[in-house]
Each structure stands twice: as C-alpha cells, then as structure tokens.
Write a protein that holds these residues in place. Sequence first.
Motif, PDB file in Angstrom:
ATOM      1  N   GLN A   1      -4.558  -8.329   6.390  1.00 49.20           N
ATOM      2  CA  GLN A   1      -5.211  -8.015   5.122  1.00 49.20           C
ATOM      3  C   GLN A   1      -4.211  -7.386   4.153  1.00 49.20           C
ATOM      4  O   GLN A   1      -3.560  -6.400   4.473  1.00 49.20           O
ATOM      5  CB  GLN A   1      -6.393  -7.056   5.334  1.00 49.20           C
ATOM      6  CG  GLN A   1      -7.202  -6.855   4.052  1.00 49.20           C
ATOM      7  CD  GLN A   1      -8.433  -5.997   4.248  1.00 49.20           C
ATOM      8  OE1 GLN A   1      -8.464  -5.128   5.118  1.00 49.20           O
ATOM      9  NE2 GLN A   1      -9.449  -6.245   3.442  1.00 49.20           N
ATOM     10  N   PRO A   2      -4.107  -7.953   2.950  1.00 51.25           N
ATOM     11  CA  PRO A   2      -3.182  -7.416   1.950  1.00 51.25           C
ATOM     12  C   PRO A   2      -3.584  -6.036   1.457  1.00 51.25           C
ATOM     13  O   PRO A   2      -4.768  -5.728   1.342  1.00 51.25           O
ATOM     14  CB  PRO A   2      -3.280  -8.430   0.802  1.00 51.25           C
ATOM     15  CG  PRO A   2      -3.837  -9.669   1.396  1.00 51.25           C
ATOM     16  CD  PRO A   2      -4.738  -9.205   2.501  1.00 51.25           C
ATOM     17  N   ILE A   3      -2.590  -5.213   1.185  1.00 48.07           N
ATOM     18  CA  ILE A   3      -2.783  -3.923   0.512  1.00 48.07           C
ATOM     19  C   ILE A   3      -2.036  -4.021  -0.813  1.00 48.07           C
ATOM     20  O   ILE A   3      -0.855  -4.390  -0.847  1.00 48.07           O
ATOM     21  CB  ILE A   3      -2.251  -2.762   1.380  1.00 48.07           C
ATOM     22  CG1 ILE A   3      -3.051  -2.704   2.690  1.00 48.07           C
ATOM     23  CG2 ILE A   3      -2.311  -1.434   0.619  1.00 48.07           C
ATOM     24  CD1 ILE A   3      -2.468  -1.809   3.761  1.00 48.07           C
ATOM     25  N   VAL A   4      -2.761  -3.740  -1.893  1.00 44.33           N
ATOM     26  CA  VAL A   4      -2.228  -3.969  -3.229  1.00 44.33           C
ATOM     27  C   VAL A   4      -1.817  -2.647  -3.868  1.00 44.33           C
ATOM     28  O   VAL A   4      -2.511  -1.642  -3.713  1.00 44.33           O
ATOM     29  CB  VAL A   4      -3.310  -4.660  -4.092  1.00 44.33           C
ATOM     30  CG1 VAL A   4      -2.979  -4.602  -5.568  1.00 44.33           C
ATOM     31  CG2 VAL A   4      -3.513  -6.100  -3.635  1.00 44.33           C
ATOM     32  N   ASP A   5      -0.683  -2.632  -4.558  1.00 45.79           N
ATOM     33  CA  ASP A   5      -0.348  -1.503  -5.427  1.00 45.79           C
ATOM     34  C   ASP A   5      -0.726  -1.920  -6.840  1.00 45.79           C
ATOM     35  O   ASP A   5      -0.093  -2.801  -7.432  1.00 45.79           O
ATOM     36  CB  ASP A   5       1.147  -1.175  -5.329  1.00 45.79           C
ATOM     37  CG  ASP A   5       1.506   0.090  -6.115  1.00 45.79           C
ATOM     38  OD1 ASP A   5       0.966   0.273  -7.230  1.00 45.79           O
ATOM     39  OD2 ASP A   5       2.326   0.879  -5.633  1.00 45.79           O
ATOM     40  N   ILE A   6      -1.772  -1.285  -7.395  1.00 48.42           N
ATOM     41  CA  ILE A   6      -2.304  -1.737  -8.684  1.00 48.42           C
ATOM     42  C   ILE A   6      -1.425  -1.278  -9.846  1.00 48.42           C
ATOM     43  O   ILE A   6      -1.595  -1.715 -10.979  1.00 48.42           O
ATOM     44  CB  ILE A   6      -3.772  -1.278  -8.910  1.00 48.42           C
ATOM     45  CG1 ILE A   6      -3.893   0.246  -8.849  1.00 48.42           C
ATOM     46  CG2 ILE A   6      -4.688  -1.946  -7.913  1.00 48.42           C
ATOM     47  CD1 ILE A   6      -5.277   0.751  -9.256  1.00 48.42           C
TER      48      ILE A   6
ATOM     49  N   LYS B   1       1.296  -5.492  -7.419  1.00 45.46           N
ATOM     50  CA  LYS B   1       1.534  -6.582  -6.464  1.00 45.46           C
ATOM     51  C   LYS B   1       1.162  -6.187  -5.037  1.00 45.46           C
ATOM     52  O   LYS B   1       0.910  -5.014  -4.769  1.00 45.46           O
ATOM     53  CB  LYS B   1       2.989  -7.043  -6.519  1.00 45.46           C
ATOM     54  CG  LYS B   1       3.998  -5.998  -6.107  1.00 45.46           C
ATOM     55  CD  LYS B   1       5.417  -6.607  -6.174  1.00 45.46           C
ATOM     56  CE  LYS B   1       6.454  -5.576  -5.743  1.00 45.46           C
ATOM     57  NZ  LYS B   1       7.817  -6.067  -5.836  1.00 45.46           N
ATOM     58  N   VAL B   2       1.147  -7.158  -4.149  1.00 47.84           N
ATOM     59  CA  VAL B   2       0.901  -6.881  -2.735  1.00 47.84           C
ATOM     60  C   VAL B   2       2.125  -6.171  -2.179  1.00 47.84           C
ATOM     61  O   VAL B   2       3.244  -6.666  -2.314  1.00 47.84           O
ATOM     62  CB  VAL B   2       0.655  -8.198  -1.960  1.00 47.84           C
ATOM     63  CG1 VAL B   2       0.533  -7.921  -0.464  1.00 47.84           C
ATOM     64  CG2 VAL B   2      -0.590  -8.904  -2.486  1.00 47.84           C
TER      65      VAL B   2
END
Length: 282
Positions: A45-50, A54-55
Amino acid sequence: RAKSAQSSSACIFEDNMQTEFQMKYNVEQDLRGAIERQELELAFQPIVDIQLPKVVSLEALIRWPTAKFTSNPQEFITIAEESKLIEPLGKWIIERAITTLKEVNTKLGYPVRLAINLSPLQLEDISLPAYINDCLKRIDIDGSLFTFELTETALLTESKRVSSSLQRIKELGCKIALDDFGTGYSSISHLLNYPIDIVKVDKSLTDRIGVEERGKRIFLGLVNMLKSLQLSIIVEGVENYQQYYVCKEVKVDKIQGYYFSSPISEKNILRTIKSLNKELVR
Ligand code: C2E
Ligand code: MG
Ligand code: MG
Ligand code: MG
C-alpha cells in the motif's frame, strides 16, 4: 432444574471451546501447507507525502489467496504466532519485501521506502537483526530505506530481548514505527521507553476527525504532541476528502489510506505509483 440448566450451559461452553480449538488447528494445518507451497503473497500500500506531493513509501501487507478458513491477516498471523509458524513466515515476508523494493527502486527512477510489520514474537528472536542484515547485504540495498512497524503488544512485555533487537535493527539504518497509535492503553509511555522514529495514527482516530468536533480536537492535540516530540507522523485509514483536508490543515504530510490507494499486488506497484504521482501534481 438449576443444575441441569448449569450443566447444559457448561456443555455449550465446552462445545465452543472444542470448535474454536478445532478451527485453530485447521487454520494452522492449512497455513503450514500454504507456507511450504509458497502460496502466500505480499500486497503493497502506497504512503503519500502530500507536501511533495508524491508516493514516498510502501507498506508490505500479507495476503493468503488460497486460504480455506480465513484470509484475515489479523486472524492467521495470531495463529501463526501461537504455533511458531511465524518464524518461517516472518522470514519469508522480510526477504520477499526487501527483494520487491529492490526491483521497484531499480525501475522507478527515485527511491521509495518500505515498511514491514513485525509481530511480537519475531522481536523476541535474538537472531532477527542478523537475518535482516543478511537479506540487505545479499539483495544489495540500503537499510535506511526500511521501516519496521510494531504494535503495542510487542512492547508491553518490556523485555530486554525486544529492546536489544530494536537497537540492533536501528544500527542497520532502519527506522522503527509504532503502529496503530491511539488504540492501546499505554501508547504514550512507549514513546519514552523505546527508540521510536515514526508514529502511525490509527484508523479509529482518523475515522472520527471529519464527523465530530471532539474527534477532530483529539486528533489535533495528538498531532501537536507528536510533532513536539519530533516524531514523524503517518495518518492511517484516510478514506475521504474531508479527512485528507484535516491532515493538510494541521500539516501532517504523510498519509496512507483508500483515499489514495488500497493495497495492491506486486505486479501493479510501478503502474500505481506512477499514476498516483501524476494525479497528485494535478
Ligand atoms: P496495519 O499494519 O495497521 O495495516 C493497515 C491495515 O489497514 C491493513 O489491513 C490495510 O489493508 C488496512 N487499510 C489501509 N488503508 C485503509 C483504509 O483507508 N480503510 C480501511 N478500512 N482499511 C485500510 P490488513 O492488510 O487486513 O492488515 C491488518 C493487520 O494485520 C495489519 O494492520 C497488521 O497489524 C497485520 N499484518 C498485515 N500484514 C502483516 C505482516 O506481513 N506481518 C505481520 N506481523 N502483521 C501483518
Ligand atoms: Mg502496519
Ligand atoms: Mg496500523
Ligand atoms: Mg492495524
């Protein structure tokens, strides 16, 4: 009459115990075979830095597509722990996850991190750090790209072995995350007693930030406390725009949840990261 009522309820109780025991045994046998036949898989599962946006990371999550009785990770991981199957399974997860990240990063063009869940019993095994180190060396990838996630139950026993395992894992450059934060009853004391780098705020707290003022305030208070301790924060279980928006407002950058992506199979990682990154900058 009272007596017969009592004995019949005792009987039902025994019956339930019997069934539960039988069920555990069935799952254990099924799992043993599945591990041998290499039928388990990892989802990511991707974790995003908003902020970037980006992922920046993936979390490896175990999947058992051929399960006859239960495919719920929470359930079969517990049974794996009770039956010592967690040792081979845990090792397989670590090696498979590291191998996958190596492939992803080779093709992606920029490095993403990977988080691996550890069960309490794995941490009790004093040979775990050396095993992780062997995998990193053999697969030829930097330890600083990895996070190991632990839940409170792993830390409750305050064991010397757990502390020294954590220390040695950190010496490999890996980070330690406290998972499911906010669900246990002494989470905060763990932040004092263990070398934790990252805190993952549990979905049960996320669920309430958009629906009630109190939920939002608890979330804000928690985030501010974690920030003042200079801990990294990942908010879990973000499913909608409202929850995402609250995270953005309080300047929490790292988000994991269905709002961005559910866990995906290995073969879809690159495609998903690339299309998510495109959407994020739009
Ligand atoms: P976790 O480590 O807290 O993982 C997050 C769980 O939340 C995953 O469930 C994930 O699929 C789910 N999730 C993520 N985003 C959302 C969302 O927006 N909404 C909802 N409803 N759910 C979301 P999963 O895969 O069923 O795993 C459950 C738990 O089982 C994990 O919780 C972890 O404690 C354990 N687990 C999973 N894989 C492993 C593993 O490889 N090793 C160990 N030891 N435990 C694992
Ligand atoms: Mg986790
Ligand atoms: Mg969690
Ligand atoms: Mg969880």
